[in-house]
Design an enzyme around this catalytic site. Structure first.
Site, mmCIF file in Angstrom:
data_model
loop_
_atom_site.group_PDB
_atom_site.id
_atom_site.type_symbol
_atom_site.label_atom_id
_atom_site.label_comp_id
_atom_site.label_asym_id
_atom_site.label_seq_id
_atom_site.Cartn_x
_atom_site.Cartn_y
_atom_site.Cartn_z
ATOM 1 N N LYS A 22 0.832 -1.209 0.000
ATOM 2 C CA LYS A 22 0.000 0.000 0.000
ATOM 3 C C LYS A 22 0.865 1.257 0.000
ATOM 4 O O LYS A 22 0.630 2.179 -0.774
ATOM 5 C CB LYS A 22 -0.890 -0.002 1.253
ATOM 6 C CG LYS A 22 -1.571 1.311 1.507
ATOM 7 C CD LYS A 22 -2.449 1.271 2.738
ATOM 8 C CE LYS A 22 -1.776 1.648 4.031
ATOM 9 N NZ LYS A 22 -1.398 3.072 4.135
ATOM 10 N N ASN A 23 1.878 1.290 0.878
ATOM 11 C CA ASN A 23 2.655 2.525 1.025
ATOM 12 C C ASN A 23 3.613 2.781 -0.137
ATOM 13 O O ASN A 23 4.237 3.830 -0.202
ATOM 14 C CB ASN A 23 3.428 2.514 2.346
ATOM 15 C CG ASN A 23 2.510 2.793 3.524
ATOM 16 O OD1 ASN A 23 1.325 3.087 3.339
ATOM 17 N ND2 ASN A 23 3.048 2.687 4.728
ATOM 18 N N CYS A 116 -5.028 12.774 13.208
ATOM 19 C CA CYS A 116 -5.621 11.482 12.921
ATOM 20 C C CYS A 116 -5.431 10.632 14.160
ATOM 21 O O CYS A 116 -4.859 11.083 15.145
ATOM 22 C CB CYS A 116 -4.989 10.838 11.696
ATOM 23 S SG CYS A 116 -3.327 10.305 11.982
ATOM 24 N N ARG A 121 0.671 14.472 13.267
ATOM 25 C CA ARG A 121 1.166 14.242 11.904
ATOM 26 C C ARG A 121 1.183 15.504 11.038
ATOM 27 O O ARG A 121 0.392 15.644 10.101
ATOM 28 C CB ARG A 121 0.363 13.129 11.238
ATOM 29 C CG ARG A 121 0.424 11.859 12.034
ATOM 30 C CD ARG A 121 -0.169 10.685 11.340
ATOM 31 N NE ARG A 121 0.702 10.144 10.321
ATOM 32 C CZ ARG A 121 0.463 8.988 9.696
ATOM 33 N NH1 ARG A 121 -0.597 8.308 9.990
ATOM 34 N NH2 ARG A 121 1.289 8.543 8.785
ATOM 35 N N ASP A 311 4.827 0.679 11.963
ATOM 36 C CA ASP A 311 3.629 0.030 11.411
ATOM 37 C C ASP A 311 3.523 -1.450 11.803
ATOM 38 O O ASP A 311 2.540 -2.103 11.465
ATOM 39 C CB ASP A 311 3.595 0.159 9.883
ATOM 40 C CG ASP A 311 3.209 1.561 9.439
ATOM 41 O OD1 ASP A 311 2.829 2.384 10.294
ATOM 42 O OD2 ASP A 311 3.283 1.846 8.222
ATOM 43 N N ARG A 405 -8.457 -0.833 4.747
ATOM 44 C CA ARG A 405 -7.574 0.178 4.155
ATOM 45 C C ARG A 405 -6.244 -0.440 3.735
ATOM 46 O O ARG A 405 -5.574 0.082 2.842
ATOM 47 C CB ARG A 405 -7.284 1.292 5.168
ATOM 48 C CG ARG A 405 -8.456 2.210 5.426
ATOM 49 C CD ARG A 405 -8.020 3.378 6.285
ATOM 50 N NE ARG A 405 -6.741 3.884 5.811
ATOM 51 C CZ ARG A 405 -5.806 4.421 6.574
ATOM 52 N NH1 ARG A 405 -5.979 4.534 7.866
ATOM 53 N NH2 ARG A 405 -4.668 4.844 6.061
HETATM 54 C C1 UD1 Z 1 4.552 6.996 6.417
HETATM 55 C C2 UD1 Z 1 3.681 5.787 6.196
HETATM 56 C C3 UD1 Z 1 3.091 5.311 7.510
HETATM 57 C C4 UD1 Z 1 4.209 5.069 8.529
HETATM 58 C C5 UD1 Z 1 5.124 6.288 8.644
HETATM 59 C C6 UD1 Z 1 6.340 6.023 9.499
HETATM 60 C C7 UD1 Z 1 2.857 6.121 3.948
HETATM 61 C C8 UD1 Z 1 1.708 6.431 3.065
HETATM 62 N N1 UD1 Z 1 2.624 6.158 5.274
HETATM 63 O O1 UD1 Z 1 3.727 8.018 6.940
HETATM 64 O O2 UD1 Z 1 2.364 4.107 7.288
HETATM 65 O O3 UD1 Z 1 3.636 4.819 9.798
HETATM 66 O O4 UD1 Z 1 5.598 6.674 7.332
HETATM 67 O O5 UD1 Z 1 7.067 4.951 9.015
HETATM 68 O O6 UD1 Z 1 3.937 5.821 3.483
HETATM 69 N N2 UD1 Z 1 6.914 14.671 10.682
HETATM 70 C C9 UD1 Z 1 7.051 16.004 10.946
HETATM 71 N N3 UD1 Z 1 6.798 16.893 9.943
HETATM 72 C C10 UD1 Z 1 6.426 16.497 8.698
HETATM 73 C C11 UD1 Z 1 6.288 15.124 8.432
HETATM 74 C C12 UD1 Z 1 6.544 14.236 9.449
HETATM 75 O O7 UD1 Z 1 7.382 16.401 12.061
HETATM 76 O O8 UD1 Z 1 6.226 17.373 7.831
HETATM 77 C C13 UD1 Z 1 7.176 13.667 11.737
HETATM 78 C C14 UD1 Z 1 5.943 12.837 12.112
HETATM 79 O O9 UD1 Z 1 5.136 13.477 13.073
HETATM 80 C C15 UD1 Z 1 6.578 11.570 12.635
HETATM 81 C C16 UD1 Z 1 7.843 11.422 11.777
HETATM 82 O O10 UD1 Z 1 8.092 12.715 11.225
HETATM 83 O O11 UD1 Z 1 6.975 11.734 13.972
HETATM 84 C C17 UD1 Z 1 7.747 10.428 10.662
HETATM 85 O O12 UD1 Z 1 6.556 10.670 9.916
HETATM 86 P P1 UD1 Z 1 6.485 10.397 8.349
HETATM 87 O O13 UD1 Z 1 7.642 9.554 7.940
HETATM 88 O O14 UD1 Z 1 6.283 11.682 7.648
HETATM 89 O O15 UD1 Z 1 5.154 9.552 8.217
HETATM 90 P P2 UD1 Z 1 4.238 9.531 6.928
HETATM 91 O O16 UD1 Z 1 5.065 9.791 5.740
HETATM 92 O O17 UD1 Z 1 3.036 10.355 7.171
#
Ligand code: UD1
Length: 426
Positions: A22-23, A116, A121, A311, A405
């Site tokens: 999915k990711n 969420c 996030r 995850d 999902r």
């Molecule tokens: C992706 C995955 C999700 C997984 C996560 C962590 C997808 C579609 N989803 O989510 O399943 O749980 O990686 O492996 O691939 N952060 C910030 N600022 C930002 C973005 C992130 O502070 O702009 C922080 C988040 O709060 C978190 C960390 O960075 O603590 C990692 O998040 P991130 O890798 O961005 O997760 P996703 O990409 O949303």
């Protein structure tokens, strides 16, 4: 609404085939926005989230056609550059359209995902990176409204946190920028490698695949994609943990064991035997005459790849609840990612939460009993499924749309492993 019923306490045995990730599917679908054409994506899982993403692309003007596990996306005539709240709120990864829309059209308006179930996030890193490429971003009315005149300009971008979708968004933005972009402290998840391969196959020039430094030499045009989605390491991990938790044995096929380094070590640490080929993993308990398997002490700390994946945290907690020892989880990626704990308590688990630590006092392999529980998010739900499969008696999991999902043909796959599981109307 539907609920999932499990008659637990039966060891799982057999073979289960893993679907596309999915990711990886979501960013690869977003990348088809980059250039007009018919893009072919193979090994595409049929999930609630992938269908939502197709709807999002169709809303922009794309056409889609699915045959078996091949999805063709025609992005020749895109008419809009806006991702509305109704779609983004159901799936946070919709924010992935931001980078490619800006690269192709110089503008994009995407609803902010908001909070969420697993924490705040934010998307500040996505926005910071786009601004470094020359984009102007305004936050208004719950939307990020981003625009640039002419192409983006390459730059050096450093991530405080190696964000997965942030890295993907900026990769897609930078491939059509003028000059060279360097992403430092980039995320290294295998799904990003899949996106790099797709973009390079379309004519992009990206160096540093699978490292935390990605160098993107911008180009002026790309061609259509023909690309295959990598196997879902989280789905594979979930089945491995489920087999272990029920005291069973089995093989997951069509997967990439090299993408699960930390989980396989942890399973070995818990006492399981793991045998890998390039595309399969066999898991079993050591032979013990007349005795039940004992799940040993093992702790986990969630980390960016190649560390233990957040995850797969909830699923491993279900296994720890069945161990014969005390195990500790340190969740370092997301706050609020212990929503499954209250539900596991209902099944007899003994777990204490202190901030981002969970201390699990194992009840032994047959220590849980079935109960009515509620799914709260995707991975929390799969932890309840594992607990339900291992528990004695009947477990009813409500709100199973969360599971849909991310797990393709869950009931069929579990039934194939010998589980007694079915859906009923609430
Ligand atoms: C992706 C995955 C999700 C997984 C996560 C962590 C997808 C579609 N989803 O989510 O399943 O749980 O990686 O492996 O691939 N952060 C910030 N600022 C930002 C973005 C992130 O502070 O702009 C922080 C988040 O709060 C978190 C960390 O960075 O603590 C990692 O998040 P991130 O890798 O961005 O997760 P996703 O990409 O949303």
């Amino acid at each position: 609404m539907e609920k999932l019923i499990i008659e637990g306490g039966r060891p799982l045995h057999g073979v289960v085939r893993i679907s596309g990730a999915k990711n990886a599917a979501l960013p690869l679908m977003a990348a088809t926005i980059l250039t007009p054409g018919r893009h072919i994506l193979r090994n595409m899982p049929d999930l609630r989230d992938t269908r939502t993403f197709v709807r999002l692309l169709e809303n922009l003007g794309a056409k889609s056609e699915r045959t078996g596990d091949t999805l063709i996306l025609d992005t020749t005539h895109l008419l809009h550059t806006e991702a509305p709240y109704e779609l983004v709120k159901t799936m946070r990864a919709s924010v992935l359209v931001l980078g490619p829309l800006l690269a192709r059209f110089g503008r994009a308006k995407v609803s902010l995902p908001g909070g969420c179930a697993i924490g705040a996030r934010p998307i500040n890193l996505h926005i910071m990176g786009l601004e470094r490429l020359g984009v102007t971003c305004r936050l208004e009315g719950g939307y990020v409204d981003a625009a640039i005149d002419g192409p983006m300009r390459g730059n050096v971008i450093y991530f405080d946190n190696p964000s997965v979708t942030g890295t993907e968004n900026l990769l897609m933005a930078a491939v059509l920028a003028e000059g060279t972009t360097v992403l430092k402290n980039a995320a290294r998840e295998p799904e990003i490698g899949n996106l790099v391969d797709m973009l390079n196959g379309m004519g992009a020039s990206i160096e540093g695949r699978d490292t935390d430094k990605l160098t993107i030499h911008g180009c002026s045009r790309l061609k259509s994609a023909d690309c295959s989605i990598i196997p879902d390491r989280i789905e594979a991990g979930t089945y491995l943990i489920a087999i272990a938790a029920t005291g069973g044995s089995g093989t997951v096929t069509n997967c990439t064991p090299a993408h699960l380094p930390s989980l396989l070590e942890k399973l070995r640490g818990a006492g399981l035997m793991i045998a890998e080929t390039d595309t399969t993993i066999h898991i079993s308990w050591p032979e013990t005459v007349g005795e039940k398997p004992v799940i040993g002490n093992v702790d986990i700390k969630t980390m960016p790849y190649p560390g233990y994946p957040t995850d797969l945290q909830a699923q491993f907690m279900a296994l720890m609840a069945l161990s014969s020892d005390t195990c500790v989880i340190n969740e370092t990626i997301f706050e609020n990612r212990f929503m499954h704990v209250a539900e596991l308590h209902r099944m007899g688990a003994k777990i204490k939460i202190d901030g981002h630590f969970a201390v699990v006092s194992g009840r032994g392999l047959h220590g849980l009993s079935g109960a009515p529980v509620m799914a709260t998010d995707l991975r929390a739900s799969s932890s309840l499924v594992i607990a339900g499969l291992a528990a004695s008696g009947r477990t009813e999991i409500s709100r199973i749309y969360h599971l849909e999902r991310g797990y393709e043909n869950l009931i069929e796959k579990l039934t194939g492993l010998g589980a007694k599981v079915w859906k009923e109307q609430e």
